[in-house]
Design an enzyme around this catalytic site. Sequence first.
Site, mmCIF file in Angstrom:
data_model
loop_
_atom_site.group_PDB
_atom_site.id
_atom_site.type_symbol
_atom_site.label_atom_id
_atom_site.label_comp_id
_atom_site.label_asym_id
_atom_site.label_seq_id
_atom_site.Cartn_x
_atom_site.Cartn_y
_atom_site.Cartn_z
ATOM 1 N N GLY B 715 -0.473 5.023 -1.445
ATOM 2 C CA GLY B 715 0.525 3.907 -1.761
ATOM 3 C C GLY B 715 -0.247 2.847 -1.134
ATOM 4 O O GLY B 715 -0.959 2.621 -0.136
ATOM 5 N N VAL B 716 0.027 1.787 -1.876
ATOM 6 C CA VAL B 716 -0.793 0.563 -1.638
ATOM 7 C C VAL B 716 0.177 -0.915 -1.346
ATOM 8 O O VAL B 716 -0.420 -2.028 -1.219
ATOM 9 C CB VAL B 716 -1.414 0.122 -2.852
ATOM 10 C CG1 VAL B 716 -2.704 1.130 -2.967
ATOM 11 C CG2 VAL B 716 -0.918 -0.214 -4.139
ATOM 12 N N GLY B 717 1.446 -0.692 -1.317
ATOM 13 C CA GLY B 717 2.288 -1.876 -1.234
ATOM 14 C C GLY B 717 2.282 -2.661 -0.180
ATOM 15 O O GLY B 717 2.599 -4.000 -0.070
ATOM 16 N N GLU B 718 2.237 -2.204 0.930
ATOM 17 C CA GLU B 718 2.587 -2.723 2.453
ATOM 18 C C GLU B 718 1.510 -2.850 3.075
ATOM 19 O O GLU B 718 1.292 -3.698 4.122
ATOM 20 C CB GLU B 718 3.766 -2.043 2.984
ATOM 21 C CG GLU B 718 4.862 -2.054 2.287
ATOM 22 C CD GLU B 718 6.050 -1.176 2.842
ATOM 23 O OE1 GLU B 718 6.968 -1.428 3.413
ATOM 24 O OE2 GLU B 718 6.143 0.077 2.075
#
Lengths: 356, 754
Positions: B715-718
């Site tokens: 995951g890369v969003g945060e």
Amino acid sequence: MNRFDYIKPASVSEAVTEAARPGSAYLAAGTNMLDLMKVGVVGPERIIDVTGLPGLADIEWLTDGSVRIGALVRNSDLAYDTRFAETFPMVAEALLSGASAQLRNAATVGGNLMQRTRCAYFLDPASACNKREPGSGCDAREGENRLHAVIGFTEHCIAVHPSDFCVPLVALGAEVEVESLDGKRTIPLAEFHLLPGDTPHVETALRPGELITGLKLPAQAAAFSGHARYLKLRERTSYAFAVVSAAAALDMADGRIRQARIALGGVAAKPWRAEEAEASLVGAEASPSVFARAGEIALAGAHPSGSNAFKIELARRIVARALALALEGTPEAMPALPASPFSTLSGETSGVAHVA
Amino acid sequence: MSPDTQSTTIPRHVRHGSNAGQPVSRRDGVLKVTGAATYAADNHPEGMLHAVIVPSTIARGRVRSLDVSAAKAHPGIVEVITPENRIPLHFDPNDKMPPFGFRVEVLQDDSVRYVNQPIAVVVAETLEAATEGARLLAPRYEEELPRTDLDNGERYDAEAVGVGAPAVTTAGDIDAGFAAATRVTEAEYYTPPQYHNAMEPHAVVAEWNGDHLTLDMPNQALRMSAASYAQYFGIPVENVLIRSPFLGGGFGSKAILNGPQILGILAARQVGRPVKLVLTRAQMYGPVGHRGRTWQKLRLGTDAEGKLTALHHTSIGATSSFDDFVEPAANTSLMLYASPAIRADHKGLRLDIGTPGPMRAPGEASGSAALEVAIDEAAQACGMDPLAFRLANYAETEPTSGRPYSSKALRECYEQGAASFGWSNRPLEPGTMRDENGFLVGWGMGTAVFPCPQFPAEARATLRADGTALVETGGVDMGQGAWTALAQLAAEALGLDLDQVEFHSGRSDLPDGGVAGGSGHTASAGQALSNAGSDVIAQLSEIAVNDPDSPLFGAGNIGVVAGEGRLYRRDDETRSETYAEILARAGRAELVGSGKSGRDPASADRFAMNSHGAVFAEVKVDPALMQVKVTRLVGAFAAGRVINPKLVRSQYYGGMIWGISFALQEEALADRRTGRIMNADLAEYHVPVNADVPEMEAILVPEVDPHVSPLGIKGVGEIGVTGTVGAIANAVWHATGIRVRKYPIRLEDLLARR
Ligand SMILES: Cc1cc2nc3c(=O)[nH]c(=O)nc-3n(C[C@H](O)[C@H](O)[C@H](O)COP(=O)(O)OP(=O)(O)OC[C@H]3O[C@@H](n4cnc5c(N)ncnc54)[C@H](O)[C@@H]3O)c2cc1C
Ligand code: SF4
């Protein structure tokens, strides 16, 4: 509901006749006025929209070399006027350091002079504010006041005037042309904005119903065109009001300072001209130490009005720096980050020529 | 209009059988830049009324009176809803709705617990009338002294922090660890209240039809929210339809139910007409969550080699007087550096504020903002380069448990980031670099880390007679690009080009797409879509290999491969057939497949799972005026498989820009006396403008992870926010020699010491 009449006069005389009636207020681009109406800070009963008035949107060069700027000239139109920017470069730089491109495209010269303080308590009708509601108190004094005044304030009000434009204007001895049913008069900009005293709600020398028709910059102000800078410290690189700012201009002859102009923004309820500091430079050889001394003198009477003592030191330093930049000479073209200490960081420019 | 009505225009030759991994541009991009995308508040059902909340202007006390008759007398006012006449709810708003629900303020009584709490709702024919009605209510209060800061708030032992994370964790013997240290560094750090400030305000357009409820609202968790609304209003969950095709940003604030949106729905029920309720910018500072303040303390013990012997991270997190979201800041220290003894503990601090909630990298953002500076300080104390120090304390296994990582290419992130940045030229001493203009120059770094959850999610894929497919899941595009990345994964599994796949998403009546939160949406909804596609292909293969008329007949043991809308015999590509041909011969109008996602519990047990990264920052500081500008940011991140490098890079950039914001700009200024937020607008609550954003680089470090999920997506969003804040603060120190331990770093913090 704040019901109001909307009046769009076709001539100045009609405008001032309408505005003479109580409860009236002028509306220019509305970038300040409409926000204040929406949050309930002001609630005029009659709005006199001046944007249709003829003859107030011109930049007019008079034969004596002075310039008359109509009250309805848009901030960006003035900043991007080549002759104006070349003659009064620090005014153009100040204009382009204010607000955002969208706002500058709309905002007028008259509205900029008349814009209200950004004091958060003034903008919050639930707070006590002597400026908004005379006699109610001043919630800023014990509140969030790190950006408030360090000069010329009183216990009644510690707000600052937020305009960038007015800072170089006051340094250059601009005059405000006004008109009312009683006729026309001219007010020096230095006397236009008022310190709070015990009547902080009285902000300018304008009489009720008086209309700003234009601004005048004297021909002598052009003497500084080669050595003039506006410098503005902000909490982000663009689109922020000044923490403190300074306009500095020098008239140099043989390495000596013939005349100097210095004004500060973000320190008082008016754009603050520092005449004693200017005088200290006359005849001096330009050097970091005389500039630093000018900064000291400019802030001689300053003291904190809250958690803002840092602004005093910052203001001293910015005066010295603005003078040093002015000495280096007006840049050939407007820096990409006008008035930023980092204006030298980028090789790019915004395409506005300062000097032909 | 939503993207599923648009066909994409990507040249087909760009992809060679593979959709995932391609830098496809956002499928919703044109709709957004042309204004054709409809957001919740763009909906105007027949007969719709406008509702506004009346926000309290005090932080603590009760509402003594509201001039309801004055408001009602105003033309256009339809109803004024107060605690006295509001219709009942079927779920007690003072209870927490499982799984993530917060207590909500929906006019259950006359108490006021924070500024901007709704104290009434005015419903009118026009927005203007509703707004005027709200003013005419002229609330009077019985005011109590609000608790607004560390010195007057009530401290308590939090049972849990964040969303159910432990408040206290100890691994190893912390006292022994400090006793073994040759050096102990200790410092305190402060992070301010920050507000999500998504571009799109919270809004709802609610329409009741008997016991059926249709909601247009930006929502990060469609099914979960539908279930919660169903409970509040006592109707079956199937009766609730949420449509959320686009969100103008969420950042966590649109994942959890809040008072104003419930009140908008309630108003529609109470007046019997559709109702729209949109918060103003100022009203977003209170009832819809924020990143709570933290007061953190870090103590680091190191030995003569610069290895950690003990790491103790304490955090006090502000929360409301009535609910318990405490920023899990200290838990960041459990994830990153090897130390024989680690302790993370939290305390809550009750203030008269709206309940904080998850905001982009909750816990890790604030925690890493402190930890990464503390690490820098420890490196400095040890006379070591900050990167060398981090490498000396590199965790080969999870520090607290010793479990192996499912994958961890952090070393590669350090290497590649440092190389691109030029870190090896960094002088150890601060205040020694100047540029040609005389500005002070500083270089700093921080480690980025964020967990990579995979949530339950479901999807459906339908292969049609013409060989194209429809894929469906109730996913959420809040600007991150889900419409694009999720469709890519579905197309990949189906062996179809992206433009052969119709993608439906953003509605709660579709298969449950899970929560767009925790940076887990692509890993979750994407896996479900991929599985649904694979299910269809398996069914299709079954038909083909058993059909004597198919060129694939008898390939059952060898297998087939799907690509470009055909099935190929695995060992002989000359033998193939189109999907349409297979279906036609079998007389099937369509094939429907389904897929689910959810982490394998055995892997979850065995492995520690995180995304990692390293961020390097350059700042320039004016030596006299002390204004700071970030001039360079390089981030290298390893986050498993990359589905769309263009979108991923955007997420990293966005995260790093958020880091600039956190380090240098963002802070909600609450008046100590009243709790009122004095900069509740985007002119005064600063977030970066273009001129603040420097040259940036985001390096996508390859990482193959067979354990996080079959697709290997993390995951890369945060993650981009974490690491960056500390990197900038450390760069400011390196430029000036001044350690600022409170955010945002302000002019006066630097000026006072220079
Ligand atoms: C987000 C934001 C950021 C900003 N940042 C900056 C900044 O960095 N620096 C800066 O200097 N400014 C800044 N501004 C302020 C901006 O410059 C002013 O809002 C603008 O100049 C006002 O001009 P206007 O024509 O819109 O005036 P209006 O809003 O129409 O009027 C403002 C006031 O002037 C009076 N008025 C207008 N014309 C006349 C006239 N001819 N005679 C008499 N009275 C008149 C009106 O009655 C009213 O009281 C910012 C504004 C905003 C909204
Ligand atoms: S400083 Fe002036 S404007 Fe601000 S609250 Fe006090 S009186 Fe009002």
